[in-house]
Write a protein that holds these residues in place. Structure first.
Motif, mmCIF file in Angstrom:
data_model
loop_
_atom_site.group_PDB
_atom_site.id
_atom_site.type_symbol
_atom_site.label_atom_id
_atom_site.label_comp_id
_atom_site.label_asym_id
_atom_site.label_seq_id
_atom_site.Cartn_x
_atom_site.Cartn_y
_atom_site.Cartn_z
ATOM 1 N N LEU A 142 0.933 -1.214 0.176
ATOM 2 C CA LEU A 142 0.157 -0.031 0.117
ATOM 3 C C LEU A 142 0.955 1.260 -0.005
ATOM 4 N N LYS A 145 2.577 4.518 -4.597
ATOM 5 C CA LYS A 145 1.729 4.949 -5.219
ATOM 6 C C LYS A 145 0.990 4.659 -6.223
ATOM 7 N N GLY A 146 -0.354 4.634 -6.341
ATOM 8 C CA GLY A 146 -0.971 4.198 -7.486
ATOM 9 C C GLY A 146 -1.599 2.672 -7.099
ATOM 10 N N ILE A 147 -1.193 2.033 -5.839
ATOM 11 C CA ILE A 147 -2.011 0.872 -5.346
ATOM 12 C C ILE A 147 -3.138 1.163 -4.753
ATOM 13 N N SER A 148 -4.390 1.097 -5.191
ATOM 14 C CA SER A 148 -5.561 1.395 -4.543
ATOM 15 C C SER A 148 -6.106 0.209 -3.547
ATOM 16 N N GLN A 149 -5.751 -0.790 -3.790
ATOM 17 C CA GLN A 149 -6.007 -1.715 -2.260
ATOM 18 C C GLN A 149 -5.410 -3.132 -2.450
ATOM 19 N N THR A 187 -4.432 -1.925 -8.926
ATOM 20 C CA THR A 187 -4.644 -0.809 -9.122
ATOM 21 C C THR A 187 -5.504 -0.427 -9.930
ATOM 22 N N GLY A 188 -6.068 0.819 -10.035
ATOM 23 C CA GLY A 188 -7.387 1.457 -10.860
ATOM 24 C C GLY A 188 -8.508 0.866 -10.170
ATOM 25 N N GLU A 189 -9.651 1.296 -10.901
ATOM 26 C CA GLU A 189 -10.947 0.939 -10.432
ATOM 27 C C GLU A 189 -11.706 0.648 -11.968
ATOM 28 N N MET A 193 -9.292 -1.781 -13.700
ATOM 29 C CA MET A 193 -8.469 -2.310 -12.655
ATOM 30 C C MET A 193 -7.660 -3.315 -13.263
ATOM 31 N N ARG A 195 -4.471 -6.165 -11.577
ATOM 32 C CA ARG A 195 -3.855 -6.912 -10.490
ATOM 33 C C ARG A 195 -2.741 -7.518 -10.623
ATOM 34 N N LYS A 226 -0.729 -1.233 -15.287
ATOM 35 C CA LYS A 226 -1.762 -0.241 -15.441
ATOM 36 C C LYS A 226 -1.838 0.054 -16.767
#
Length: 450
Positions: A142, A145-149, A187-189, A193, A195, A226
């Motif tokens: 985490l 930078k850029g890792i959303s979860q 990363t991303g949504e 997204m 992984r 990404k």
């Protein structure tokens, strides 16, 4: 009474019950195992699992027929019932004239795991220690930078004590431990997204990378994905990254497995003493590597294991055989029998090394010009008889010998015999893997993408 004596009492009782029930031959297994697994998420405990069990298995043979049974209850009544049921089942099984335990003069003299360091002598990690490792891996991922979860961060430990005993006089056993860490980052949504993961396992805890190393690597791999898109469709070179290259060699190992050869269902059925890899590559099995999870001094039929060459300078030199497949083929067992508590012996491999690679993965990328680097795969369509091959893949596109962008949602296809004959190997294999294979460049495969 010590754990090994407890297991010895159980295997002895199983064999005695089999004799009373009318078995001609028999072998018995007893396994004592413990496992703790912790999953962390969002800075807290997500899931915890703890299991301990002692299980037993019995195989009986009567006139070329066999049957296997297993149980987790160890009472005298259960053991007697197991033997009677197994004998009754065997009487109705089909006859296989090649079945039978080893002759006493074939048996291994070394019947433990001395010198293999197959079990970590240190204390088992506590659940709290495993949780802290998982949380540390998650936190490290985490931080990028850029890792959303982080989808999951896991730490686990297991210890297994096994004993096998047979009516031919063999009795042996050993302990085995496993420590593992893994992290899956996102990363991303939504539709954007992506992984990826990092994970490793070791026999000894001191050989395992730090949790922070695992977490950071998972983040790096995820961020590199990404913006992935489909690659073009066509015939291109494909580089199998060392993360996935062992899968190619696993297909070769499956094709030289004695079970497939004895059934006549292998794309290498008539390839003995023929070229199956390029001249400079050799494939060796070494079941005696210290601190490797697959190492063993004897196989599941009590035969002594030894280092052996499967492919020598590109030429296929041996099948992987247990007693039954060796007898059917008129050969000698390669001491490759594996088995479970409720299944009979079958051929399997331990530690395999592909040697002869040169240069780095970057050198291969530069040479490939335009093509695909595969870092992950899913699904598989493999024809065991013809070697026709098709798999879903993701990774990175290469233009002018350099990585251009990440790709996903594509299918790669070819024929395994042709693919393996064309491979070029780097010298970047990770020495801790049970199938130690470097990055492999395969020429002229088909990619179905955009």
């Amino acid at each position: 009474m010590s754990a090994d004596r407890d297991l010895g009492a159980l295997t002895g009782a199983l064999l005695a019950a089999a004799r009373r029930a009318g078995a001609d031959q028999a072998d018995a297994m007893a396994v004592s195992a413990e496992m703790t697994a912790i999953d962390a998420r969002a800075g807290g405990l997500e899931h915890a699992e703890r299991a301990e069990a002692v299980e037993i298995g019995l195989r009986v043979l009567i006139g070329g027929r066999q049957a296997c049974v297993s149980a987790s209850d160890h009472s005298e009544a259960t053991i007697a019932e197991m033997a009677e049921r197994a004998v009754a089942m065997a009487r109705h099984a089909p006859v296989d004239e090649w079945l039978g335990v080893a002759d006493p003069d074939e048996l291994a003299s070394r019947r433990d795991a001395a010198g293999l360091e197959s079990a970590d002598p240190g204390a088992a990690p506590t659940p709290e220690a495993l949780e802290q490792s998982a949380l540390a891996a998650e936190a490290a991922a985490l931080e990028a930078k850029g890792i959303s979860q982080v989808e999951s961060a896991s730490a686990s430990y297991s210890r297994r004590l096994m004993r096998i005993e047979a009516s031919n006089g063999f009795a042996g056993g050993y302990a085995r431990t496993s420590h593992a860490l893994s992290t899956v980052a996102i990363t991303g949504e939504g539709l954007g997204m992506e992984r990826d993961y990092a994970g490793e396992g070791r026999v000894w805890a001191e050989d395992l990378p730090a949790p922070e190393t695992i977490g950071k690597l998972a983040a790096e791999r995820t961020l590199a994905r990404k913006g992935a898109k489909k690659p073009p469709t066509g015939a291109f070179p494909i580089l199998y990254d060392r993360r996935v290259s062992a899968s190619l060699i696993s297909h070769l190992l499956g094709a030289v497995n004695g079970s497939a050869i004895a059934r006549g269902a292998s794309w290498l059925l008539r390839a003995m003493d023929e070229k199956v890899l390029p001249d400079g590559l050799s494939l060796t099995e070494d079941p005696h590597r210290p601190r490797f999870g697959g190492s063993r001094l004897f196989d599941a039929e009590g035969l002594p294991t030894a280092r052996r060459t499967i492919v020598d300078a590109g030429i296929l030199r041996g099948w992987t055989l247990d007693l039954a497949t060796a007898r059917k083929l008129g050969l000698q067992s390669t001491a490759s029998a594996s088995r479970g508590l409720s299944s009979p012996p079958s051929p399997g491999i331990s530690n395999v090394i592909l040697s002869g690679g040169q240069g780095s993965a970057d050198d291969l990328i530069a040479d490939m010009g335009r093509g695909l680097i595969v870092t992950s795969m899913l699904g598989a369509s493999i024809n065991a008889t013809t070697g026709d091959y098709s798999r879903g893949a993701a990774g990175f596109w290469v233009e002018n010998g350099q990585i251009s962008h990440p790709v996903n949602e594509c299918t790669i296809a070819g024929n395994l015999r042709d693919m393996l004959l064309s491979i070029r190997a780097a010298a970047d294999a990770e020495p801790w893997r049970s199938i130690e294979v470097p990055s492999l460049l395969v020429e002229g495969m088909t990619i179905a993408g955009a």
